[in-house]
Design a protein around this motif. Structure first.
Motif, PDB file in Angstrom:
ATOM      1  N   ASP A 141     -16.965   1.857   0.528  1.00  0.00           N
ATOM      2  CA  ASP A 141     -18.239   1.910   1.231  1.00  0.00           C
ATOM      3  C   ASP A 141     -19.066   2.982   0.527  1.00  0.00           C
ATOM      4  OD1 ASP A 141     -20.256   1.777   3.089  1.00  0.00           O
ATOM      5  OD2 ASP A 141     -19.162   2.868   4.661  1.00  0.00           O
ATOM      6  N   VAL A 142     -20.234   2.592   0.030  1.00  0.00           N
ATOM      7  CA  VAL A 142     -21.114   3.552  -0.653  1.00  0.00           C
ATOM      8  C   VAL A 142     -22.321   3.792   0.263  1.00  0.00           C
ATOM      9  CG1 VAL A 142     -22.533   3.945  -2.705  1.00  0.00           C
ATOM     10  CG2 VAL A 142     -20.343   2.740  -2.919  1.00  0.00           C
ATOM     11  N   PHE A 143     -22.588   5.061   0.571  1.00  0.00           N
ATOM     12  CA  PHE A 143     -23.632   5.352   1.566  1.00  0.00           C
ATOM     13  C   PHE A 143     -24.139   6.782   1.380  1.00  0.00           C
ATOM     14  CE2 PHE A 143     -19.487   6.507   3.129  1.00  0.00           C
ATOM     15  CZ  PHE A 143     -19.670   7.725   3.750  1.00  0.00           C
ATOM     16  N   TYR A 144     -25.324   7.031   1.918  1.00  0.00           N
ATOM     17  CA  TYR A 144     -25.822   8.408   1.959  1.00  0.00           C
ATOM     18  C   TYR A 144     -25.353   9.047   3.268  1.00  0.00           C
ATOM     19  CZ  TYR A 144     -28.936   7.338  -1.947  1.00  0.00           C
ATOM     20  OH  TYR A 144     -29.445   6.988  -3.175  1.00  0.00           O
ATOM     21  N   GLU A 145     -24.781  10.238   3.118  1.00  0.00           N
ATOM     22  CA  GLU A 145     -24.267  10.926   4.304  1.00  0.00           C
ATOM     23  C   GLU A 145     -25.419  11.362   5.197  1.00  0.00           C
ATOM     24  OE1 GLU A 145     -20.917  13.736   3.811  1.00  0.00           O
ATOM     25  OE2 GLU A 145     -22.258  15.182   4.746  1.00  0.00           O
ATOM     26  N   GLU A 146     -25.279  11.064   6.482  1.00  0.00           N
ATOM     27  CA  GLU A 146     -26.302  11.408   7.459  1.00  0.00           C
ATOM     28  C   GLU A 146     -26.538  12.926   7.479  1.00  0.00           C
ATOM     29  OE1 GLU A 146     -25.222   9.723  11.283  1.00  0.00           O
ATOM     30  OE2 GLU A 146     -26.645  11.143  12.203  1.00  0.00           O
ATOM     31  N   GLY A 147     -27.799  13.315   7.410  1.00  0.00           N
ATOM     32  CA  GLY A 147     -28.137  14.733   7.546  1.00  0.00           C
ATOM     33  C   GLY A 147     -28.014  15.538   6.268  1.00  0.00           C
ATOM     34  N   ALA A 148     -27.489  14.927   5.191  1.00  0.00           N
ATOM     35  CA  ALA A 148     -27.329  15.670   3.929  1.00  0.00           C
ATOM     36  C   ALA A 148     -28.432  15.257   2.959  1.00  0.00           C
ATOM     37  CB  ALA A 148     -25.967  15.375   3.311  1.00  0.00           C
ATOM     38  N   PRO A 149     -28.902  16.170   2.112  1.00  0.00           N
ATOM     39  CA  PRO A 149     -29.827  15.753   1.053  1.00  0.00           C
ATOM     40  C   PRO A 149     -29.165  14.679   0.197  1.00  0.00           C
ATOM     41  CG  PRO A 149     -29.572  18.157   1.116  1.00  0.00           C
ATOM     42  CD  PRO A 149     -28.556  17.589   2.052  1.00  0.00           C
ATOM     43  N   LYS A 150     -29.946  13.662  -0.197  1.00  0.00           N
ATOM     44  CA  LYS A 150     -29.339  12.536  -0.924  1.00  0.00           C
ATOM     45  C   LYS A 150     -28.646  12.976  -2.213  1.00  0.00           C
ATOM     46  CE  LYS A 150     -32.090   8.737   0.845  1.00  0.00           C
ATOM     47  NZ  LYS A 150     -33.070   7.677   0.577  1.00  0.00           N
ATOM     48  N   VAL A 151     -29.143  14.029  -2.844  1.00  0.00           N
ATOM     49  CA  VAL A 151     -28.539  14.451  -4.119  1.00  0.00           C
ATOM     50  C   VAL A 151     -27.076  14.871  -3.972  1.00  0.00           C
ATOM     51  CG1 VAL A 151     -30.610  15.085  -5.425  1.00  0.00           C
ATOM     52  CG2 VAL A 151     -29.567  16.737  -3.867  1.00  0.00           C
ATOM     53  N   VAL A 152     -26.731  15.403  -2.800  1.00  0.00           N
ATOM     54  CA  VAL A 152     -25.327  15.811  -2.590  1.00  0.00           C
ATOM     55  C   VAL A 152     -24.601  14.897  -1.610  1.00  0.00           C
ATOM     56  CG1 VAL A 152     -25.610  18.252  -3.135  1.00  0.00           C
ATOM     57  CG2 VAL A 152     -25.979  17.467  -0.791  1.00  0.00           C
ATOM     58  N   GLY A 153     -25.318  13.923  -1.074  1.00  0.00           N
ATOM     59  CA  GLY A 153     -24.729  13.113   0.001  1.00  0.00           C
ATOM     60  C   GLY A 153     -24.522  11.656  -0.352  1.00  0.00           C
ATOM     61  N   ALA A 154     -24.491  11.333  -1.657  1.00  0.00           N
ATOM     62  CA  ALA A 154     -24.237   9.947  -2.070  1.00  0.00           C
ATOM     63  C   ALA A 154     -22.727   9.733  -2.130  1.00  0.00           C
ATOM     64  CB  ALA A 154     -24.883   9.676  -3.423  1.00  0.00           C
ATOM     65  N   ASN A 155     -22.177   9.232  -1.056  1.00  0.00           N
ATOM     66  CA  ASN A 155     -20.716   9.194  -0.910  1.00  0.00           C
ATOM     67  C   ASN A 155     -20.118   7.824  -1.206  1.00  0.00           C
ATOM     68  OD1 ASN A 155     -20.795  11.830  -0.159  1.00  0.00           O
ATOM     69  ND2 ASN A 155     -20.212  11.509   1.969  1.00  0.00           N
ATOM     70  N   SER A 156     -18.899   7.841  -1.715  1.00  0.00           N
ATOM     71  CA  SER A 156     -18.093   6.623  -1.856  1.00  0.00           C
ATOM     72  C   SER A 156     -16.807   6.878  -1.094  1.00  0.00           C
ATOM     73  CB  SER A 156     -17.736   6.358  -3.316  1.00  0.00           C
ATOM     74  OG  SER A 156     -18.897   6.282  -4.097  1.00  0.00           O
ATOM     75  N   LEU A 157     -16.499   5.997  -0.148  1.00  0.00           N
ATOM     76  CA  LEU A 157     -15.297   6.157   0.682  1.00  0.00           C
ATOM     77  C   LEU A 157     -14.482   4.875   0.565  1.00  0.00           C
ATOM     78  CD1 LEU A 157     -15.254   7.472   4.358  1.00  0.00           C
ATOM     79  CD2 LEU A 157     -13.835   5.552   3.641  1.00  0.00           C
ATOM     80  N   GLY A 158     -13.230   4.994   0.167  1.00  0.00           N
ATOM     81  CA  GLY A 158     -12.457   3.759   0.040  1.00  0.00           C
ATOM     82  C   GLY A 158     -11.023   3.989  -0.379  1.00  0.00           C
ATOM     83  N   VAL A 159     -10.438   2.910  -0.873  1.00  0.00           N
ATOM     84  CA  VAL A 159      -9.040   2.930  -1.330  1.00  0.00           C
ATOM     85  C   VAL A 159      -8.980   2.275  -2.702  1.00  0.00           C
ATOM     86  CG1 VAL A 159      -6.699   2.118  -0.887  1.00  0.00           C
ATOM     87  CG2 VAL A 159      -8.153   2.781   1.035  1.00  0.00           C
ATOM     88  N   ALA A 160      -8.358   2.995  -3.648  1.00  0.00           N
ATOM     89  CA  ALA A 160      -8.141   2.454  -4.990  1.00  0.00           C
ATOM     90  C   ALA A 160      -6.634   2.283  -5.182  1.00  0.00           C
ATOM     91  CB  ALA A 160      -8.692   3.417  -6.043  1.00  0.00           C
ATOM     92  N   VAL A 161      -6.248   1.192  -5.829  1.00  0.00           N
ATOM     93  CA  VAL A 161      -4.824   0.871  -5.936  1.00  0.00           C
ATOM     94  C   VAL A 161      -4.367   1.038  -7.391  1.00  0.00           C
ATOM     95  CG1 VAL A 161      -3.076  -0.902  -5.542  1.00  0.00           C
ATOM     96  CG2 VAL A 161      -5.075  -0.745  -4.021  1.00  0.00           C
ATOM     97  N   SER A 162      -3.242   1.717  -7.541  1.00  0.00           N
ATOM     98  CA  SER A 162      -2.635   1.878  -8.875  1.00  0.00           C
ATOM     99  C   SER A 162      -1.956   0.565  -9.270  1.00  0.00           C
ATOM    100  CB  SER A 162      -1.617   3.018  -8.795  1.00  0.00           C
ATOM    101  OG  SER A 162      -1.253   3.425 -10.077  1.00  0.00           O
ATOM    102  N   PRO A 163      -2.025   0.177 -10.539  1.00  0.00           N
ATOM    103  CA  PRO A 163      -1.484  -1.133 -10.913  1.00  0.00           C
ATOM    104  C   PRO A 163       0.021  -1.246 -10.679  1.00  0.00           C
ATOM    105  CG  PRO A 163      -2.589  -0.065 -12.765  1.00  0.00           C
ATOM    106  CD  PRO A 163      -2.580   0.917 -11.653  1.00  0.00           C
ATOM    107  N   ASP A 164       0.468  -2.473 -10.439  1.00  0.00           N
ATOM    108  CA  ASP A 164       1.916  -2.729 -10.272  1.00  0.00           C
ATOM    109  C   ASP A 164       2.636  -2.568 -11.606  1.00  0.00           C
ATOM    110  OD1 ASP A 164       2.058  -3.193  -7.578  1.00  0.00           O
ATOM    111  OD2 ASP A 164       1.355  -5.245  -7.812  1.00  0.00           O
TER     112      ASP A 164
END
Ligand SMILES: C[S@@+](CC[C@H](N)C(=O)[O-])C[C@H]1O[C@@H](n2cnc3c(N)ncnc32)[C@H](O)[C@@H]1O
Length: 206
Positions: A183-206
């Motif tokens: 999920d890529v989003f701007y954090e509420e209440g933070a200036p966009k320059v420091v609040g461009a967040n990526s939240l998720g799960v990355a999987v290491s290859p099998d």
């Protein structure tokens, strides 16, 4: 790093990173963690209250001694065994294929050689191991990106090497991870320059 970096900055981070908006993201990013977990950039242990019961142990990697001291009360209240096992995400003191999962919250901005740290995470994660992350980085919008490039030198000086322009998802895929969810989003209440967040799960290859 000196008095500011060693003593003042960890306390500033402990305060800023414990705001409600960050706690909500910690709850989201820790959801689904299980088994043996390595957390890079443990800071002052602000994720401890959000480790799910399915987590059996956490190996914490954190260079700042003060962060560890500030974590004391949270460590005492932890329901999961947590130990400080390393000092540098770029060189992890664990064998290959050790962990079921990894956790990184607002740390990939600061590690000097992030590619090295991601290689290390891939090495110590079991095949198919899951890296849960919430990170700020390069914004999706060019006007914000321009400001991020302008402000990055100051940000790095004031916040212990924190970069504003790292393209987190691209760096993860470049390191060989597959993005399972993000999920890529701007954090509420933070200036966009420091609040461009990526939240998720990355999987290491099998
Ligand atoms: C912005 S703070 C975030 C702390 C914590 N993850 C949180 O969510 O509150 C960045 C953290 O990365 C740590 N850090 C800096 N360089 C590091 C490295 N090479 N390896 C691991 N952690 C590092 C800092 O000491 C700091 O605790």
């Amino acid at each position: 790093m000196g008095v500011y970096g060693d003593h003042v900055l960890p306390r500033i981070i402990n305060g800023v990173c414990n705001m409600k908006v960050a706690r909500e993201q910690r709850a989201r990013v820790c959801e689904g963690l299980s088994g043996e977990v390595v957390e890079i950039g443990f800071g002052s242990g602000l994720n401890i209250p959000f480790y799910p019961a399915a987590v059996t142990s956490v190996d914490a990697v954190e260079p700042a001694d003060v962060g560890w001291k500030l974590a004391r009360k949270r460590l005492d209240a932890a329901t999961v065994p947590v130990q400080r096992s390393g000092l540098d995400g770029q060189s992890l003191p664990f064998g290959d294929d050790t962990f079921d999962a990894a956790l990184s919250t607002w740390t990939m901005c600061t590690i000097p050689d992030l590619d090295a740290a991601l290689r290390e995470l891939r090495r110590v994660l079991k095949p198919g191991g899951r890296l849960h992350f919430v990170e700020h980085g390069l914004a999706p919008d060019p006007p914000v990106q321009r400001w991020q490039h302008r402000l990055e030198p100051v940000q790095k000086r004031v916040f212990g090497g924190c970069h504003l322009t790292r393209p987190i998802v691209d760096l993860l895929t470049g390191a060989g991870f597959t993005i399972a969810e993000v999920d890529v989003f701007y954090e509420e209440g933070a200036p966009k320059v420091v609040g461009a967040n990526s939240l998720g799960v990355a999987v290491s290859p099998d």
